[in-house]
Design a protein around this motif. Structure first.
Motif, PDB file in Angstrom:
ATOM      1  N   PRO A 151       0.805  -1.225   0.000  1.00 14.02           N
ATOM      2  CA  PRO A 151       0.000   0.000   0.000  1.00 14.02           C
ATOM      3  C   PRO A 151       0.837   1.273   0.000  1.00 14.02           C
ATOM      4  CG  PRO A 151      -0.846  -1.579   1.609  1.00 14.02           C
ATOM      5  CD  PRO A 151       0.465  -2.107   1.122  1.00 14.02           C
ATOM      6  N   ALA A 152       2.078   1.181   0.456  1.00 16.21           N
ATOM      7  CA  ALA A 152       2.920   2.373   0.555  1.00 16.21           C
ATOM      8  C   ALA A 152       3.161   3.033  -0.796  1.00 16.21           C
ATOM      9  CB  ALA A 152       4.258   2.015   1.210  1.00 16.21           C
ATOM     10  N   ILE A 153       3.251   2.244  -1.866  1.00 10.25           N
ATOM     11  CA  ILE A 153       3.506   2.832  -3.180  1.00 10.25           C
ATOM     12  C   ILE A 153       2.280   3.601  -3.678  1.00 10.25           C
ATOM     13  CG2 ILE A 153       2.827   0.807  -4.562  1.00 10.25           C
ATOM     14  CD1 ILE A 153       5.227   1.451  -6.403  1.00 10.25           C
ATOM     15  N   PHE A 154       1.089   3.125  -3.342  1.00 11.27           N
ATOM     16  CA  PHE A 154      -0.140   3.845  -3.684  1.00 11.27           C
ATOM     17  C   PHE A 154      -0.233   5.146  -2.883  1.00 11.27           C
ATOM     18  CE2 PHE A 154      -0.995  -0.613  -4.543  1.00 11.27           C
ATOM     19  CZ  PHE A 154      -1.683  -0.600  -5.735  1.00 11.27           C
ATOM     20  N   LEU A 155       0.074   5.055  -1.594  1.00  8.22           N
ATOM     21  CA  LEU A 155      -0.003   6.233  -0.731  1.00  8.22           C
ATOM     22  C   LEU A 155       1.019   7.293  -1.146  1.00  8.22           C
ATOM     23  CD1 LEU A 155      -0.502   4.482   2.727  1.00  8.22           C
ATOM     24  CD2 LEU A 155      -2.200   5.792   1.422  1.00  8.22           C
ATOM     25  N   TYR A 156       2.169   6.846  -1.623  1.00 10.34           N
ATOM     26  CA  TYR A 156       3.179   7.797  -2.093  1.00 10.34           C
ATOM     27  C   TYR A 156       2.636   8.585  -3.289  1.00 10.34           C
ATOM     28  CZ  TYR A 156       7.561   9.648  -3.937  1.00 10.34           C
ATOM     29  OH  TYR A 156       8.549  10.481  -4.409  1.00 10.34           O
ATOM     30  N   GLY A 157       2.037   7.881  -4.244  1.00 11.90           N
ATOM     31  CA  GLY A 157       1.481   8.550  -5.414  1.00 11.90           C
ATOM     32  C   GLY A 157       0.361   9.516  -5.054  1.00 11.90           C
ATOM     33  N   LEU A 158      -0.514   9.078  -4.149  1.00 10.21           N
ATOM     34  CA  LEU A 158      -1.603   9.954  -3.698  1.00 10.21           C
ATOM     35  C   LEU A 158      -1.045  11.193  -2.995  1.00 10.21           C
ATOM     36  CD1 LEU A 158      -3.959   7.170  -2.324  1.00 10.21           C
ATOM     37  CD2 LEU A 158      -4.435   8.618  -4.312  1.00 10.21           C
ATOM     38  N   GLY A 159      -0.003  10.978  -2.199  1.00 12.46           N
ATOM     39  CA  GLY A 159       0.612  12.092  -1.480  1.00 12.46           C
ATOM     40  C   GLY A 159       1.217  13.118  -2.422  1.00 12.46           C
ATOM     41  N   VAL A 171      -7.079   2.130 -11.786  1.00 13.27           N
ATOM     42  CA  VAL A 171      -7.374   1.311 -12.958  1.00 13.27           C
ATOM     43  C   VAL A 171      -6.186   0.387 -13.212  1.00 13.27           C
ATOM     44  CG1 VAL A 171      -8.039   1.314 -15.392  1.00 13.27           C
ATOM     45  CG2 VAL A 171      -8.646   3.271 -13.928  1.00 13.27           C
ATOM     46  N   GLY A 172      -6.435  -0.933 -13.146  1.00 12.54           N
ATOM     47  CA  GLY A 172      -5.343  -1.882 -13.357  1.00 12.54           C
ATOM     48  C   GLY A 172      -5.852  -3.217 -13.851  1.00 12.54           C
ATOM     49  N   ASP A 173      -4.915  -4.065 -14.285  1.00 10.89           N
ATOM     50  CA  ASP A 173      -5.305  -5.364 -14.850  1.00 10.89           C
ATOM     51  C   ASP A 173      -5.093  -6.522 -13.896  1.00 10.89           C
ATOM     52  OD1 ASP A 173      -2.595  -7.093 -16.087  1.00 10.89           O
ATOM     53  OD2 ASP A 173      -2.340  -5.078 -15.294  1.00 10.89           O
ATOM     54  N   ASP A 174      -4.450  -6.282 -12.745  1.00 12.10           N
ATOM     55  CA  ASP A 174      -4.091  -7.373 -11.829  1.00 12.10           C
ATOM     56  C   ASP A 174      -4.904  -7.246 -10.541  1.00 12.10           C
ATOM     57  OD1 ASP A 174      -2.555  -8.815  -9.671  1.00 12.10           O
ATOM     58  OD2 ASP A 174      -1.257  -9.283 -11.371  1.00 12.10           O
ATOM     59  N   LEU A 175      -5.711  -8.261 -10.267  1.00 10.48           N
ATOM     60  CA  LEU A 175      -6.576  -8.219  -9.089  1.00 10.48           C
ATOM     61  C   LEU A 175      -5.764  -8.109  -7.805  1.00 10.48           C
ATOM     62  CD1 LEU A 175      -9.524  -8.454  -8.063  1.00 10.48           C
ATOM     63  CD2 LEU A 175      -9.161 -10.931  -7.949  1.00 10.48           C
ATOM     64  N   THR A 176      -4.715  -8.916  -7.695  1.00  8.12           N
ATOM     65  CA  THR A 176      -3.933  -8.977  -6.458  1.00  8.12           C
ATOM     66  C   THR A 176      -3.037  -7.761  -6.269  1.00  8.12           C
ATOM     67  OG1 THR A 176      -3.917 -11.391  -6.569  1.00  8.12           O
ATOM     68  CG2 THR A 176      -2.273 -10.357  -5.157  1.00  8.12           C
ATOM     69  N   LYS A 177      -2.357  -7.340  -7.332  1.00  6.96           N
ATOM     70  CA  LYS A 177      -1.376  -6.260  -7.206  1.00  6.96           C
ATOM     71  C   LYS A 177      -1.987  -4.872  -7.327  1.00  6.96           C
ATOM     72  CE  LYS A 177       2.468  -9.026  -9.003  1.00  6.96           C
ATOM     73  NZ  LYS A 177       3.449  -9.169 -10.107  1.00  6.96           N
ATOM     74  N   ASP A 178      -3.088  -4.755  -8.080  1.00  6.94           N
ATOM     75  CA  ASP A 178      -3.683  -3.446  -8.340  1.00  6.94           C
ATOM     76  C   ASP A 178      -4.970  -3.205  -7.551  1.00  6.94           C
ATOM     77  OD1 ASP A 178      -1.710  -2.830 -10.261  1.00  6.94           O
ATOM     78  OD2 ASP A 178      -2.845  -3.835 -11.840  1.00  6.94           O
TER      79      ASP A 178
END
Length: 220
Positions: A151-159, A171-178
């Motif tokens: 989750p940290a990589i998502f939070l970094y982008g949002l920040g 929006v992504g193609d991978d259920l587990t990673k996205d």
């Protein structure tokens, strides 16, 4: 809360990895005169594409190619070097990419990409697709040393965009990673390339032309 931010995965979401690999395999077959070693061009292209879709270091991929087709070690090294510098230039977008991004920009969405991969490699792909100017943020796992589904990589982008998860759609193609990690943070989610039914998915899109409509439905 109105959602004003759209974050995308890159490979197999915006970039058609399969078509890109087919193009690059054909390029290397011609460039390195591989007909000397492999008479069956289509066999080489098929195996090249299959091996590159397995998650493993590229050096290991080329080692398998070398052994399968009895290539010289020096030739394998040259092909690997060529991949590192030239592969992003062969990037093929899924149809409708630029049109979709134009529509989202016209609707005043913030747009970003969060992708796993080497920083220079992923950024060069984005440049090759001609979409860098649409992006308000680009985040790569190679830059941060953190990979999705962390989750940290998502939070970094949002920040970087100064928005909360509740203001964003991923929006992504991978259920587990996205999809699962984005959903767990409070983002709405769109799974690309499938009509898979899952409680972690807000909606699905098979083609990029469907994304803007899906975004409008999830915006509020």
């Amino acid at each position: 809360m109105m959602r004003n931010t759209i974050l995308f995965d890159l490979d197999q979401t915006l970039l058609d990895k399969h078509q890109t690999l087919l193009h690059f395999a054909a390029r290397q077959y011609k460039l390195f005169k591989l007909s000397t070693y492999v008479e069956d061009r289509e066999l080489f292209i098929t195996e090249f594409t299959r091996l590159h879709q397995i998650v493993m270091p590229k050096k290991e991929v080329y080692q398998k190619i070398r052994l399968q087709f009895s290539l010289q070690h020096a030739l394998m090294e040259a092909m690997l070097e060529d991949l590192n510098h030239q592969f992003p230039k062969e990037s093929v977008a899924f149809p409708g990419l630029t049109r979709m991004l134009n529509e989202l920009k016209q609707k005043h969405f913030k747009i970003g990409i969060i992708t796993n991969g080497r920083d220079f490699y992923q950024r060069n792909k984005i440049d090759s697709l001609g979409i860098t100017s649409y992006m308000d943020v680009i985040v790569t796992s190679g830059e941060l040393g953190i990979k999705k589904p962390d989750p940290a990589i998502f939070l970094y982008g949002l920040g970087k965009l100064e928005v909360q998860p509740e203001q964003a759609i991923f929006v992504g193609d991978d259920l587990t990673k996205d999809i699962v990690p984005a959903k767990s943070l409070g983002m709405r989610t769109i799974l690309m390339g499938s009509h898979q039914v899952n409680p972690d998915i807000d909606t699905n899109c098979v083609h990029l032309d469907e994304v803007v409509k899906a975004v409008e439905q999830l915006r509020y």
